[in-house]
Design a protein around this motif. Structure first.
Motif, PDB file in Angstrom:
ATOM      1  N   GLY A  33      -8.912   5.287  -0.236  1.00 49.41           N
ATOM      2  CA  GLY A  33      -9.808   4.160  -0.420  1.00 49.41           C
ATOM      3  C   GLY A  33     -10.173   3.446   0.867  1.00 49.41           C
ATOM      4  N   GLY A  34     -10.184   4.153   1.988  1.00 50.10           N
ATOM      5  CA  GLY A  34     -10.553   3.548   3.259  1.00 50.10           C
ATOM      6  C   GLY A  34      -9.428   2.850   3.968  1.00 50.10           C
ATOM      7  N   GLN A  35      -8.182   3.043   3.555  1.00 44.02           N
ATOM      8  CA  GLN A  35      -7.043   2.451   4.238  1.00 44.02           C
ATOM      9  C   GLN A  35      -5.824   3.360   4.074  1.00 44.02           C
ATOM     10  OE1 GLN A  35      -5.653  -1.224   2.089  1.00 44.02           O
ATOM     11  NE2 GLN A  35      -7.529  -0.849   0.903  1.00 44.02           N
ATOM     12  N   TRP A  36      -4.804   3.089   4.868  1.00 45.39           N
ATOM     13  CA  TRP A  36      -3.617   3.940   4.855  1.00 45.39           C
ATOM     14  C   TRP A  36      -2.634   3.497   3.774  1.00 45.39           C
ATOM     15  CZ3 TRP A  36      -3.750   8.340   7.337  1.00 45.39           C
ATOM     16  CH2 TRP A  36      -4.550   8.475   8.475  1.00 45.39           C
ATOM     17  N   PHE A  37      -2.127   4.491   3.045  1.00 45.65           N
ATOM     18  CA  PHE A  37      -1.079   4.282   2.050  1.00 45.65           C
ATOM     19  C   PHE A  37       0.096   5.185   2.403  1.00 45.65           C
ATOM     20  CE2 PHE A  37      -4.317   2.144  -0.218  1.00 45.65           C
ATOM     21  CZ  PHE A  37      -3.767   1.470  -1.297  1.00 45.65           C
ATOM     22  N   ALA A  38       1.306   4.658   2.274  1.00 48.31           N
ATOM     23  CA  ALA A  38       2.509   5.439   2.566  1.00 48.31           C
ATOM     24  C   ALA A  38       2.971   6.169   1.297  1.00 48.31           C
ATOM     25  CB  ALA A  38       3.619   4.534   3.078  1.00 48.31           C
ATOM     26  N   VAL A  39       3.275   7.435   1.448  1.00 50.48           N
ATOM     27  CA  VAL A  39       3.779   8.227   0.314  1.00 50.48           C
ATOM     28  C   VAL A  39       5.267   7.935   0.144  1.00 50.48           C
ATOM     29  CG1 VAL A  39       4.158  10.543  -0.594  1.00 50.48           C
ATOM     30  CG2 VAL A  39       2.084  10.050   0.716  1.00 50.48           C
ATOM     31  N   VAL A  40       5.640   7.417  -1.030  1.00 56.45           N
ATOM     32  CA  VAL A  40       7.049   7.092  -1.287  1.00 56.45           C
ATOM     33  C   VAL A  40       7.711   8.065  -2.252  1.00 56.45           C
ATOM     34  CG1 VAL A  40       6.731   4.643  -0.792  1.00 56.45           C
ATOM     35  CG2 VAL A  40       6.432   5.484  -3.136  1.00 56.45           C
ATOM     36  N   GLY A  41       6.924   8.929  -2.883  1.00 51.33           N
ATOM     37  CA  GLY A  41       7.531   9.877  -3.827  1.00 51.33           C
ATOM     38  C   GLY A  41       6.544  10.931  -4.293  1.00 51.33           C
ATOM     39  N   ILE A  42       7.099  12.009  -4.827  1.00 51.24           N
ATOM     40  CA  ILE A  42       6.304  13.088  -5.423  1.00 51.24           C
ATOM     41  C   ILE A  42       6.876  13.368  -6.801  1.00 51.24           C
ATOM     42  CG2 ILE A  42       5.626  15.510  -5.261  1.00 51.24           C
ATOM     43  CD1 ILE A  42       5.806  15.264  -2.235  1.00 51.24           C
ATOM     44  N   LEU A  43       6.022  13.294  -7.817  1.00 53.63           N
ATOM     45  CA  LEU A  43       6.482  13.501  -9.189  1.00 53.63           C
ATOM     46  C   LEU A  43       6.706  14.976  -9.482  1.00 53.63           C
ATOM     47  CD1 LEU A  43       4.263  11.172 -11.429  1.00 53.63           C
ATOM     48  CD2 LEU A  43       6.673  10.876 -10.838  1.00 53.63           C
ATOM     49  N   ALA A  44       7.691  15.253 -10.336  1.00 58.37           N
ATOM     50  CA  ALA A  44       7.823  16.584 -10.909  1.00 58.37           C
ATOM     51  C   ALA A  44       6.700  16.771 -11.926  1.00 58.37           C
ATOM     52  CB  ALA A  44       9.185  16.729 -11.589  1.00 58.37           C
ATOM     53  N   PRO A  45       6.324  18.021 -12.236  1.00 59.68           N
ATOM     54  CA  PRO A  45       5.259  18.234 -13.230  1.00 59.68           C
ATOM     55  C   PRO A  45       5.573  17.519 -14.542  1.00 59.68           C
ATOM     56  CG  PRO A  45       5.768  20.287 -12.112  1.00 59.68           C
ATOM     57  CD  PRO A  45       6.797  19.287 -11.653  1.00 59.68           C
ATOM     58  N   PRO A  67       0.827  -1.211   0.000  1.00 59.69           N
ATOM     59  CA  PRO A  67       0.000   0.000   0.000  1.00 59.69           C
ATOM     60  C   PRO A  67       0.864   1.265   0.000  1.00 59.69           C
ATOM     61  CG  PRO A  67       0.054  -0.920   2.213  1.00 59.69           C
ATOM     62  CD  PRO A  67       0.845  -1.864   1.338  1.00 59.69           C
ATOM     63  N   VAL A  68       1.457   1.567  -1.140  1.00 57.52           N
ATOM     64  CA  VAL A  68       2.284   2.765  -1.280  1.00 57.52           C
ATOM     65  C   VAL A  68       1.720   3.611  -2.418  1.00 57.52           C
ATOM     66  CG1 VAL A  68       4.367   1.692  -0.368  1.00 57.52           C
ATOM     67  CG2 VAL A  68       3.892   1.558  -2.827  1.00 57.52           C
ATOM     68  N   VAL A  69       2.018   4.906  -2.398  1.00 60.74           N
ATOM     69  CA  VAL A  69       1.454   5.834  -3.369  1.00 60.74           C
ATOM     70  C   VAL A  69       2.499   6.881  -3.746  1.00 60.74           C
ATOM     71  CG1 VAL A  69       0.496   7.311  -1.549  1.00 60.74           C
ATOM     72  CG2 VAL A  69      -0.475   7.416  -3.843  1.00 60.74           C
ATOM     73  N   VAL A  70       2.444   7.304  -5.002  1.00 61.82           N
ATOM     74  CA  VAL A  70       3.241   8.431  -5.488  1.00 61.82           C
ATOM     75  C   VAL A  70       2.273   9.540  -5.860  1.00 61.82           C
ATOM     76  CG1 VAL A  70       4.750   9.274  -7.341  1.00 61.82           C
ATOM     77  CG2 VAL A  70       5.188   7.050  -6.278  1.00 61.82           C
ATOM     78  N   LEU A  71       2.538  10.749  -5.387  1.00 61.27           N
ATOM     79  CA  LEU A  71       1.643  11.871  -5.628  1.00 61.27           C
ATOM     80  C   LEU A  71       2.154  12.749  -6.759  1.00 61.27           C
ATOM     81  CD1 LEU A  71       0.981  12.968  -1.926  1.00 61.27           C
ATOM     82  CD2 LEU A  71      -0.472  11.524  -3.372  1.00 61.27           C
ATOM     83  N   GLY A  72       1.222  13.259  -7.566  1.00 64.55           N
ATOM     84  CA  GLY A  72       1.580  14.267  -8.541  1.00 64.55           C
ATOM     85  C   GLY A  72       1.913  15.571  -7.840  1.00 64.55           C
ATOM     86  N   ALA A  73       2.559  16.491  -8.574  1.00 58.54           N
ATOM     87  CA  ALA A  73       3.017  17.741  -7.968  1.00 58.54           C
ATOM     88  C   ALA A  73       1.859  18.543  -7.377  1.00 58.54           C
ATOM     89  CB  ALA A  73       3.764  18.567  -9.013  1.00 58.54           C
ATOM     90  N   THR A  74       0.772  18.679  -8.117  1.00 69.67           N
ATOM     91  CA  THR A  74      -0.377  19.452  -7.634  1.00 69.67           C
ATOM     92  C   THR A  74      -1.083  18.729  -6.503  1.00 69.67           C
ATOM     93  OG1 THR A  74      -0.669  20.378  -9.845  1.00 69.67           O
ATOM     94  CG2 THR A  74      -2.504  20.590  -8.326  1.00 69.67           C
TER      95      THR A  74
END
Length: 413
Positions: free
Chosen positions: A198-210, A174-181
């Protein structure tokens, strides 16, 4: 008759010709320039104010041209780095008006197209993402949740600004990468925090550049394809298929992409080329450039009127000087040349200041936007030529008026 001189010729003027006044001395070009410069130095404040009108017009026009050229150069550099060979395929609508869908095997079929070199996809997941589990469900923050293939960054040439991509962990983690915005909206500055997805915890592992060619990723939370299917009930149908092709074969791939993605209903597939949107933005910049050039031309015209007014007042104030010069033998042409040269020097001073100011504005703005500085040579030459034309046009009537003054009128007026 005049008596003959010692050499047998009739006595006359200094040049030995019979009778008449001596010819006035001719002024060299350097002398005319010195006379014009002396007239401007006598009234420095007026010269500065008049030249400022010319400078503003030239600086405005040059800055518009320079910034537009730098913007296009920056866009060309971006397109060269991102490539113009990216195509996308997305579901459209059926004949009944319902939302269409792409078959799960779309990626495998697209990979069979010969010129295609890379394929990846994202799929929309029916889930919402929040900063924590206390945020009301009605507040979505306009952040989409997308299932992403592992090779998505390679296909889109996207890079993490902070952290890493989804690879490197278990496919079902359960990991997620977020877009810049999306990261900005969630108030997350780097990897480490957890989000309620989605009703559960996800760990943020990265943030994308635009990602300029896939702006939909900037406001999305991206999770692994397998994790989306196991944890969130994703059905595996892609929502957007991204393809990279050989540059020379982009149009051929574009022609067959819809039929390849969905052979049963190619009319329900929307194929686009993201770089075309950037090219359209450049065309919009050209239209805006025309508007701004018009405003710069108006400013230049106002500056020319200021120069004409300054020279006309100068003629009225210097009638005594004009009369004295005429009485000492200056011709109408010499007086006219003096005042015309003053006007040209005044306009040239303003033009040089405008070129310097416009170039400095272009360089500063380009540096701030990380664009290459591009000031076309024709804009520099055209700016200086425009100032000389304005100076000549603005100074012609005052110079002609000064030349028409007779010594008597000038000294007694």
């Amino acid at each position: 008759m005049n008596a003959p001189g010692a050499d047998g010729r009739a006595a006359g003027g200094p040049d030995g010709r019979a009778g008449g006044p001596p010819r006035p001395a001719r002024l060299a070009a350097a002398d005319v320039v010195r006379l014009g410069a002396a007239g401007l130095r006598a009234r420095p404040l007026r010269m500065v104010l008049s030249a400022a009108g010319i400078a503003i017009g030239i600086a405005a026009m040059l800055a518009v041209v320079g910034i537009s050229a730098s913007s296009r150069a920056g866009l060309d550099r971006t397109l060269a780095a991102l490539g113009t060979n990216l195509l996308t395929a997305a579901p459209g609508r059926t004949f009944s008006g319902a939302d269409a869908a792409l078959p799960p095997e779309s990626l495998a079929m697209v990979r069979r197209i010969g010129p295609v070199r890379a394929v990846s996809a994202t799929g929309t997941v029916d889930a919402k993402v929040y900063r924590n589990d206390h945020v009301p469900a009605a507040e979505s923050g306009s952040i989409a949740v997308l299932a992403a293939r592992d090779d998505l960054p390679e296909t889109l040439r996207a890079t993490p600004a902070r952290g890493r991509w989804l690879t490197g962990t278990s496919p079902d983690a359960p990991v997620v990468v977020l877009g810049a915005t999306a990261a900005e909206r969630l108030g997350i500055r780097g990897p480490g925090p957890r989000v309620w997805l989605g009703g559960q915890w996800f760990a943020v592992v990265g943030i994308l550049a635009p990602v300029p060619l896939a702006r939909e990723l900037d406001s999305a939370a991206l999770i692994g394809w397998s994790a989306a299917r196991r944890l969130l009930g994703f059905d595996g149908s892609p929502t957007t298929v991204y393809t990279r092709s050989l540059d020379a074969a982009v149009e051929q791939v574009r022609a067959v992409l819809a039929a390849t993605v969905n052979p049963q209903a190619p009319n329900e597939v929307l194929v686009s080329r993201p770089s075309d949107a950037l090219a359209a933005a450049r065309a919009t910049d050209v239209a805006l450039q025309g508007l701004m050039l018009g405003l710069g031309a108006v400013a230049l015209l106002v500056g020319g009127v200021g120069v004409a007014n300054t020279m006309l007042i100068s003629v009225l104030e210097r009638r005594a000087e004009i009369g004295l010069r005429r009485a000492l033998g200056a011709t109408r042409a010499q007086v006219c040349g003096q005042f015309l040269m003053e006007s040209l020097l005044l306009a040239a001073t303003g033009g040089a200041a405008g070129v310097a100011a416009g170039s400095a504005v272009t360089a500063g703005w380009s540096w701030w936007r990380s664009w290459p500085v591009a000031v076309p040579w024709w804009a520099l030459a055209g700016g200086l030529a425009a100032t000389l034309l304005v100076g000549a046009a603005a100074g012609f009537y005052p110079a002609l008026r000064a030349a028409r003054l007779t010594p008597t009128e000038a000294l007694t007026g």
